[in-house]
Scaffold this motif. Structure first.
Motif, short mmCIF file in Angstrom:
data_model
loop_
_atom_site.label_atom_id
_atom_site.label_comp_id
_atom_site.label_asym_id
_atom_site.label_seq_id
_atom_site.Cartn_x
_atom_site.Cartn_y
_atom_site.Cartn_z
N LEU A 5 -3.20 2.55 17.84
CA LEU A 5 -3.78 1.88 16.68
C LEU A 5 -4.71 2.85 15.95
O LEU A 5 -5.41 3.64 16.59
N VAL A 6 -4.73 2.77 14.63
CA VAL A 6 -5.49 3.72 13.83
C VAL A 6 -6.96 3.74 14.21
O VAL A 6 -7.55 4.81 14.42
N HIS A 7 -7.58 2.57 14.33
CA HIS A 7 -9.02 2.52 14.61
C HIS A 7 -9.36 2.97 16.02
O HIS A 7 -10.53 3.26 16.31
N HIS A 79 -6.52 -6.84 10.27
CA HIS A 79 -5.98 -7.04 8.93
C HIS A 79 -5.40 -5.73 8.37
O HIS A 79 -5.47 -4.68 9.01
N THR A 80 -4.83 -5.82 7.18
CA THR A 80 -4.20 -4.67 6.53
C THR A 80 -5.07 -4.19 5.38
O THR A 80 -5.56 -5.00 4.58
N SER A 144 2.76 -3.05 13.36
CA SER A 144 2.33 -3.93 12.27
C SER A 144 1.69 -3.08 11.17
O SER A 144 1.17 -1.99 11.42
N PRO A 145 1.71 -3.56 9.92
CA PRO A 145 1.19 -2.75 8.81
C PRO A 145 -0.32 -2.55 8.89
O PRO A 145 -1.08 -3.50 9.07
N ALA A 146 -0.74 -1.30 8.77
CA ALA A 146 -2.16 -0.96 8.72
C ALA A 146 -2.60 -0.70 7.29
O ALA A 146 -3.73 -1.02 6.91
N THR A 155 7.86 9.18 -10.78
CA THR A 155 8.53 8.36 -11.79
C THR A 155 7.56 7.63 -12.69
O THR A 155 7.91 7.22 -13.78
N GLY A 156 6.32 7.44 -12.22
CA GLY A 156 5.36 6.70 -13.01
C GLY A 156 5.41 5.20 -12.74
O GLY A 156 4.54 4.46 -13.16
N ASP A 157 6.45 4.72 -12.05
CA ASP A 157 6.57 3.30 -11.73
C ASP A 157 5.84 3.02 -10.42
O ASP A 157 6.15 3.63 -9.40
N PRO A 158 4.86 2.11 -10.40
CA PRO A 158 4.10 1.87 -9.18
C PRO A 158 4.95 1.23 -8.09
O PRO A 158 5.74 0.32 -8.34
N LYS A 159 4.79 1.75 -6.88
CA LYS A 159 5.42 1.19 -5.70
C LYS A 159 4.32 1.06 -4.66
O LYS A 159 3.32 1.76 -4.71
N PHE A 160 4.50 0.17 -3.70
CA PHE A 160 3.48 -0.05 -2.69
C PHE A 160 4.09 0.18 -1.31
O PHE A 160 4.96 -0.57 -0.87
N VAL A 161 3.62 1.23 -0.66
CA VAL A 161 4.18 1.68 0.61
C VAL A 161 3.45 1.03 1.77
O VAL A 161 2.22 1.06 1.84
N MET A 162 4.22 0.44 2.70
CA MET A 162 3.64 -0.14 3.91
C MET A 162 3.77 0.85 5.06
O MET A 162 4.88 1.26 5.41
N LEU A 163 2.62 1.24 5.63
CA LEU A 163 2.60 2.14 6.77
C LEU A 163 2.03 1.41 7.98
O LEU A 163 1.02 0.71 7.87
N SER A 164 2.68 1.58 9.11
CA SER A 164 2.21 0.91 10.33
C SER A 164 1.11 1.72 11.00
O SER A 164 0.87 2.89 10.68
N HIS A 165 0.44 1.09 11.95
CA HIS A 165 -0.56 1.80 12.76
C HIS A 165 0.08 3.03 13.41
O HIS A 165 -0.51 4.12 13.38
N TYR A 166 1.26 2.85 13.99
CA TYR A 166 1.89 3.95 14.71
C TYR A 166 2.32 5.07 13.77
O TYR A 166 2.22 6.25 14.11
N ASN A 167 2.78 4.72 12.56
CA ASN A 167 3.11 5.74 11.55
C ASN A 167 1.92 6.68 11.34
O ASN A 167 2.04 7.91 11.43
#
Length: 490
Positions: A5-7, A79-80, A144-146, A155-167
């Motif tokens: 886990l990240v923390h 939480h995320t 789970s997403p952290a 591209t200039g188009d916003p995207k939202f990337v989900m990264l897990s704790h393990y990532n």
């Protein structure tokens, strides 16, 4: 403790070296145990006000310890975190809040939004006393997403990337092991704290390696940073190329005497040109200049040069990461694909985009590159930036590097213009100084560039649009640059 886990990276350091300094900001500093105690207060506050299992919680600060305290506290509570870039306009912040379903926002700014509860970290920290440390966390799955990170890529188009704790956890450790910090290292953060590169390869990597790091509020002014580095005996940093170019310009303009030594500089966000690499080696001859390659979707580190490398390249994959080049026919270059423990969960609320980005568990990066005989990665350009002229693929980044290496050229941008026969032809926009000699540079271009790569029109402009990582912004209207044609070969 090894729960991925990240923390837990902060928890481990708070247990092992509680009284060592972790972070310094201006004239204040926090030990690992002090930082951890503050984070626990955020966790306790969230435990009291949130009854649902998981929430997306925003943080919106300049480079400030409040970012760290809220970041780790949110993760400890299960939480995320959604880091919102500090330079975002209120409209952009509102858009992120709405899209990412944020109901709680830690910030030092006031917003008129009625859709989110804003909370000041200092209020929470002052609300609770320091109690006996509780290193227990809620049951959290490492997958789970952290983090949910906004990214526009190229591209200039916003995207939202989900990264897990393990990532994130695995990538931070992989980077830390490759960078080989020692106990005397003192790191300075020059990028926004909301960047994936800052979070993973700077904050978390330093905490993993027990290295003290300094946070400096943005914007950064080169001369002030030079004084700061000297005052606090900073010996390592990470930066984007545009920041380093400004730093070099300040050193040369003010005849700044370098009285400090840097162990290493890691560079990300854009390719390092031969000219920039040479300038850095001349100013910091004993410093390891480490070019890296990565993207937010990969947590972000994919490859990096090893310490002591003299060859300019993007290096080899870090631990837990694989790359392959999807070549076409007999060409050496192709699109770079990546897979490993660092690869994102997917794009938030966008399954279609997630599916199109993967090919049999390989992440398609959209970047073009090749592997040399040593297995080192070399980056050529973006697939979406390719100019197709008479059926031939032209990579604008290759031409831009040629111009950047010429005397008198400050910055360059190559794009395709419509051509009635070829379909497209390359043109170049240049910012120049008094040393610019168009005849000499054109003669050089005929020696170093194939004929079809030589831009058919050369424009002089005052400024070239760059994003926050120093990459050229190509999604613009050329007529807004107020350009002047200085060479026309059509």
């Amino acid at each position: 403790m090894c729960d991925f886990l990240v923390h837990s990276l902060l928890q481990n350091s708070a247990l092992k070296t509680p009284n060592e300094i972790c972070v310094q900001y201006k004239n204040d500093s926090w030990s690992y145990i002090e930082l951890y105690n503050h984070c626990l207060k955020i966790k306790k506050y969230l435990d009291e006000i949130i009854v649902v299992e998981r929430r997306n919680i925003g943080i919106h600060f300049n480079n400030d310890p409040s970012f760290l305290i809220s970041f780790f506290g949110i993760l400890m509570a299960g939480h995320t975190v959604v880091p919102i870039p500090y330079y975002s306009t209120q409209t952009e912040v509102e858009r992120i809040i709405h899209f990412c379903d944020i109901k709680i926002l830690f910030t030092d700014k006031k917003f008129s939004s009625t859709h989110v509860n804003t909370t000041d970290v200092s209020f929470v920290v002052s609300r609770y006393r320091n109690n006996t440390l509780d290193f227990k966390s809620p049951l959290i799955n490492k997958n789970s997403p952290a983090l949910i990170l906004p990214t526009s890529g190229s591209t200039g188009d916003p995207k939202f990337v989900m990264l897990s704790h393990y990532n994130i956890y695995s990538n931070a450790i992989a980077h830390g092991r490759e960078i080989q910090h020692n106990s005397n290292d003192i790191f300075i953060i020059t990028m926004p704290l909301s960047f994936s590169s800052t979070i993973t390869t700077q904050i978390l990597s330093c905490i993993y390696s027990n290295v003290k790091f300094h946070i400096v509020p943005l914007p950064l002014f080169p001369r002030a940073i030079l004084n700061y580095i000297e005052k606090y005996k900073i010996n390592c940093l990470a930066a984007v190329p545009s920041f380093l170019m400004n730093l070099i310009e300040a050193i040369e303009s003010y005849n700044y005497k370098i009285d400090f030594k840097l162990s290493f500089i890691t560079i990300s966000g854009a390719p390092v040109t031969q000219r920039l690499n040479k300038q850095l080696k001349e100013i910091f001859p004993k410093t390891d200049v480490i070019q890296t390659y990565g993207l937010t979707e990969a947590s972000p580190r994919v490859t990096m040069m090893r310490r002591g490398y003299q060859k300019l390249c993007c290096g080899k994959p870090v631990d837990g990461v694989e790359i392959k080049i999807n070549k076409q026919e007999s060409k050496r270059e192709g699109e770079i694909s990546v897979r490993g423990v660092n690869i994102m969960i997917g794009y938030y609320k966008n399954k279609k985009l997630t599916q199109s980005t993967f090919n049999k568990n390989w992440l398609r990066t959209g970047d073009i590159g090749y592997l040399d005989s040593d297995g080192d990665l070399h980056l050529i350009g973006r697939k979406k930036n390719i100019i197709i002229s008479g059926g031939i693929n032209i990579y604008p980044e290759e031409i831009e590097e040629f111009f950047f290496n010429q005397i008198g050229v400050i910055q360059s941008m190559v794009i395709g213009e419509k051509h009635y026969i070829l379909g497209e032809s390359p043109v170049v926009y240049l910012t120049i100084n008094n040393e610019f000699n168009i005849k000499n540079i054109y003669n050089q271009s005929t020696k170093f560039l194939s004929r079809y790569k030589i831009p058919k029109r050369w424009y002089k402009v005052k400024n070239i649009p760059l994003n926050n990582t120093g990459k050229v912004i190509r999604t613009f209207k050329p007529e807004l640059l107020h350009s002047e044609v200085i060479l026309d070969l059509l």
